[in-house]
Design an enzyme around this catalytic site. Sequence first.
Site, PDB file in Angstrom:
ATOM      1  N   CYS A 140       0.891  -1.154   0.000  1.00 27.63           N
ATOM      2  CA  CYS A 140       0.000   0.000   0.000  1.00 27.63           C
ATOM      3  C   CYS A 140       0.928   1.202   0.000  1.00 27.63           C
ATOM      4  CB  CYS A 140      -0.830   0.039   1.270  1.00 27.63           C
ATOM      5  SG  CYS A 140      -1.768  -1.470   1.551  1.00 27.63           S
ATOM      6  N   ARG A 179       1.416   1.635  -5.865  1.00 27.22           N
ATOM      7  CA  ARG A 179       1.600   0.621  -4.827  1.00 27.22           C
ATOM      8  C   ARG A 179       0.286  -0.093  -4.471  1.00 27.22           C
ATOM      9  NH1 ARG A 179       6.293   1.071  -2.281  1.00 27.22           N
ATOM     10  NH2 ARG A 179       5.464  -0.099  -0.528  1.00 27.22           N
ATOM     11  N   TRP A 224      -3.859  -1.729  -1.228  1.00 22.08           N
ATOM     12  CA  TRP A 224      -3.980  -2.963  -2.001  1.00 22.08           C
ATOM     13  C   TRP A 224      -4.335  -4.021  -0.977  1.00 22.08           C
ATOM     14  CZ3 TRP A 224      -1.726  -7.862  -2.400  1.00 22.08           C
ATOM     15  CH2 TRP A 224      -1.968  -8.543  -3.603  1.00 22.08           C
ATOM     16  N   ASN A 227       1.117  -0.199   5.924  1.00 23.75           N
ATOM     17  CA  ASN A 227       1.457  -0.968   4.726  1.00 23.75           C
ATOM     18  C   ASN A 227       2.144  -2.246   5.193  1.00 23.75           C
ATOM     19  OD1 ASN A 227       4.158  -0.526   2.292  1.00 23.75           O
ATOM     20  ND2 ASN A 227       2.535  -2.011   2.334  1.00 23.75           N
ATOM     21  N   GLY A 228       1.494  -3.380   4.967  1.00 18.79           N
ATOM     22  CA  GLY A 228       2.116  -4.636   5.398  1.00 18.79           C
ATOM     23  C   GLY A 228       1.063  -5.598   5.914  1.00 18.79           C
ATOM     24  N   GLU A 249       7.796 -12.792 -21.575  1.00 20.48           N
ATOM     25  CA  GLU A 249       7.575 -11.410 -21.136  1.00 20.48           C
ATOM     26  C   GLU A 249       6.467 -10.750 -21.970  1.00 20.48           C
ATOM     27  OE1 GLU A 249       8.190  -9.706 -18.695  1.00 20.48           O
ATOM     28  OE2 GLU A 249       8.087  -7.615 -19.301  1.00 20.48           O
ATOM     29  N   LYS A 271       2.989  -9.224 -20.452  1.00 15.12           N
ATOM     30  CA  LYS A 271       2.548  -7.837 -20.668  1.00 15.12           C
ATOM     31  C   LYS A 271       1.104  -7.808 -21.146  1.00 15.12           C
ATOM     32  CE  LYS A 271       4.874  -6.064 -18.918  1.00 15.12           C
ATOM     33  NZ  LYS A 271       6.077  -6.514 -18.290  1.00 15.12           N
ATOM     34  N   GLU A 312      -1.402  -8.857 -18.288  1.00 11.99           N
ATOM     35  CA  GLU A 312      -1.592  -8.001 -17.114  1.00 11.99           C
ATOM     36  C   GLU A 312      -2.307  -6.696 -17.435  1.00 11.99           C
ATOM     37  OE1 GLU A 312       2.038  -6.846 -15.112  1.00 11.99           O
ATOM     38  OE2 GLU A 312       3.117  -6.788 -16.990  1.00 11.99           O
ATOM     39  N   HIS A 324       4.480 -30.030 -28.976  1.00 14.42           N
ATOM     40  CA  HIS A 324       4.247 -30.973 -27.876  1.00 14.42           C
ATOM     41  C   HIS A 324       2.965 -30.647 -27.116  1.00 14.42           C
ATOM     42  CE1 HIS A 324       8.123 -32.781 -28.579  1.00 14.42           C
ATOM     43  NE2 HIS A 324       8.653 -31.564 -28.629  1.00 14.42           N
ATOM     44  N   LYS A 381       2.354  -2.216  -7.954  1.00 16.67           N
ATOM     45  CA  LYS A 381       3.710  -2.128  -8.488  1.00 16.67           C
ATOM     46  C   LYS A 381       4.721  -2.931  -7.675  1.00 16.67           C
ATOM     47  CE  LYS A 381       6.765  -0.567 -11.368  1.00 16.67           C
ATOM     48  NZ  LYS A 381       6.750  -1.288 -12.655  1.00 16.67           N
TER      49      LYS A 381
HETATM   50  C1  F6R Z   1       5.157  -7.301 -14.553  1.00 12.50           C
HETATM   51  C2  F6R Z   1       5.646  -6.827 -13.276  1.00 12.50           C
HETATM   52  C3  F6R Z   1       5.841  -7.810 -12.187  1.00 12.50           C
HETATM   53  C4  F6R Z   1       7.177  -7.540 -11.489  1.00 12.50           C
HETATM   54  C5  F6R Z   1       7.344  -8.453 -10.276  1.00 12.50           C
HETATM   55  C6  F6R Z   1       8.685  -8.269  -9.615  1.00 12.50           C
HETATM   56  O1  F6R Z   1       5.060  -6.265 -15.476  1.00 12.50           O
HETATM   57  O2  F6R Z   1       5.869  -5.666 -13.098  1.00 12.50           O
HETATM   58  O3  F6R Z   1       5.785  -9.113 -12.656  1.00 12.50           O
HETATM   59  O4  F6R Z   1       8.206  -7.734 -12.402  1.00 12.50           O
HETATM   60  O5  F6R Z   1       6.327  -8.182  -9.352  1.00 12.50           O
HETATM   61  O6  F6R Z   1       8.852  -6.962  -9.184  1.00 12.50           O
HETATM   62  P1  F6R Z   1      10.279  -6.386  -8.829  1.00 12.50           P
HETATM   63  O7  F6R Z   1      11.077  -6.371 -10.059  1.00 12.50           O
HETATM   64  O8  F6R Z   1       9.998  -5.012  -8.306  1.00 12.50           O
HETATM   65  O9  F6R Z   1      10.853  -7.302  -7.788  1.00 12.50           O
END
Ligand code: F6R
Length: 615
Positions: free
Chosen positions: A2, A27, A75, A101-102, A488, A492, A495, A511, A610
């Site tokens: 959060c 966050r 969050w 936050n936690g 990746e 993208k 998400e 396969h 994030k």
């Molecule tokens: C995808 C994304 C997440 C982060 C993951 C790790 O676009 O942003 O999959 O890559 O949560 O986050 P970090 O790199 O901050 O440890």
Amino acid sequence: MCGIVGYIGHREAYPIILKGLKRLEYRGYDSAGIAIYDGNTIKLSKTKGKVEDLEKCVLDEISTNGKLGIGHTRWATHGVPNNVNSHPHYSNSGDLVIIHNGIIENYESLKKELVKRGYSFHSETDTEVLINLIEDVRNNENVKLGKAVQIALNQVVGAYAIAVFDKTKPDEIVVARLGSPLAIGIGDKEFFIASDATPFLEYTKNAIYLEDEEMAVVRLEKGIKIRKIKDDSLVDPYIQELQLNLEQIEKGGYEHFMLKEIYEQPNAILDTFRGRLSVEQAIIKMAGIEDNMKRFLNADRIIIVACGTSWHAGLVAEYIFEDLARIPVEVEYASEFRYRNPVIKENDIVIAISQSGETADTLAAIKLAKSKGAFVFGVCNVVGSSIARATNAGAYTHAGPEIGVASTKAFTTQITVLSLIALRLSRAKGTISSTDYRMHLIELEMIPKKVENALKSDENIKAIAAIYKEASNCLYLGRGYNFPVALEGALKLKEISYIHAEGYPAAEMKHGPIALIDENMPIVVIATKKGHYEKVVSNIQEIKSRKGKIIAIVTEGDETVKSIADHTIEVPETLESLSPLLTTIPLQLLSYYIAVMLGKNVDQPRNLAKSVTVE
Ligand code: F6R
């Protein structure tokens, strides 16, 4: 996971906290709230939804009157996102108010005890338990707020960054952290509290980052006193000068942070190797590697731990390290690694990759690796983050703040740092010829320009996005270095557009996944010239004969794939090992435009945040 903001000083607290919450929405953004002390009592507004929803329903008296306040963007972990579970939370007396936050893991047992002592609870949150525990300690032990917070936190199991104030003593805010970040901005007779420094950038460049297990009493007149939560010892405050500027955290004319960050990649990559790479002298210099060169040269194995996009960067690194430096690499999901009993040998090196530097699973994996005697090297973006501090050494990516929830420039700058490390080690180990080494340096130096060229396909990609935006599924295929890029690309799309997508090694298709292919299935294939080109062309033929729709990422000038695929997107030619830095770009743009066309919230996709500071 959060965002928290607090203010005490001579200005109106509301606008500072509100703007701060907007900056911290990356966050978490499923509910928001604010509490302001108006000189007499606490005024509190909170709601399910985003900070802009809070703004609409905030009490009038909050917005104009009060120089002490706290705010929260959530969050949800305990309790669904709704008005009641939103923060801030009052204690039963209404004197104390908290943002958190936690996660308090033992909140249920603490709650039972408090209920026995007559406390009642309005929300399902662990945070409301904590504020009443603090109140209980303050009343029973007749101590000041700071001491009450300390005693309460010593009974708590879990993670927290908290800010608390007491309306009967409105000249102080008490803050504490364990496992969740907390920064204190120091202005002229004013203090700012926040999960990161962005909410107070326009007011001060001086900040203290609390360490884990530290708390601070922030007093308007007397300043800051920091102590260790466990043993009560005083800590000398270390004031850092912030390097961030406002421009870096604003959209700068782009419609979304994600698009801005995609377009920032040429500069971000340049910043990553600036001062570290000299083609002229044919050297790579990175302090974290030089200082630990012996250890790296003796490494029997590298274990990479990371999550999500950072894990994909780790997979790319596996190819580079094994290919160039001939060091065996294993890439682990941090969330799995931490709960196994991994075998770590004396000469193993663990590399932890994280944009935010706050990901709980990665942090736990680091702690586990260290407890087994491993040397842990961090690759982080956020300077001073928990992971950057928890590792033995490291290298920052210097990508600048990444605010869009979907990671873009973090990925390419992580690959850049990891390439630099692999090249430096391969030179030191003699596993690369001087010609190859030089060629890699020259190519790496040209990557920013080539990324710029890859970005020029923007309009072509937009047109392709328009055709496939209604797809329900999508496959991404790549081989070798570009297999992680396929993963990746699929991540993208999932998400931000909520379209189901899967990444596969192109040859694995036969396969199983080939059964999915029909005329409705778009398949993105990375088919650049270097590395398994002919094999990928055969895979494309296999798709074509099953009527799949092919979107191919090809090297500039490619005619073969162009004649088979339904659509092609060109990227400049480069070395195979560096190709992920280019092939990723169109995949980021494709997801971006599809999500925009579907009307999705690109920067704040549903259910995500994030930095994932919970397990
Ligand atoms: C995808 C994304 C997440 C982060 C993951 C790790 O676009 O942003 O999959 O890559 O949560 O986050 P970090 O790199 O901050 O440890």
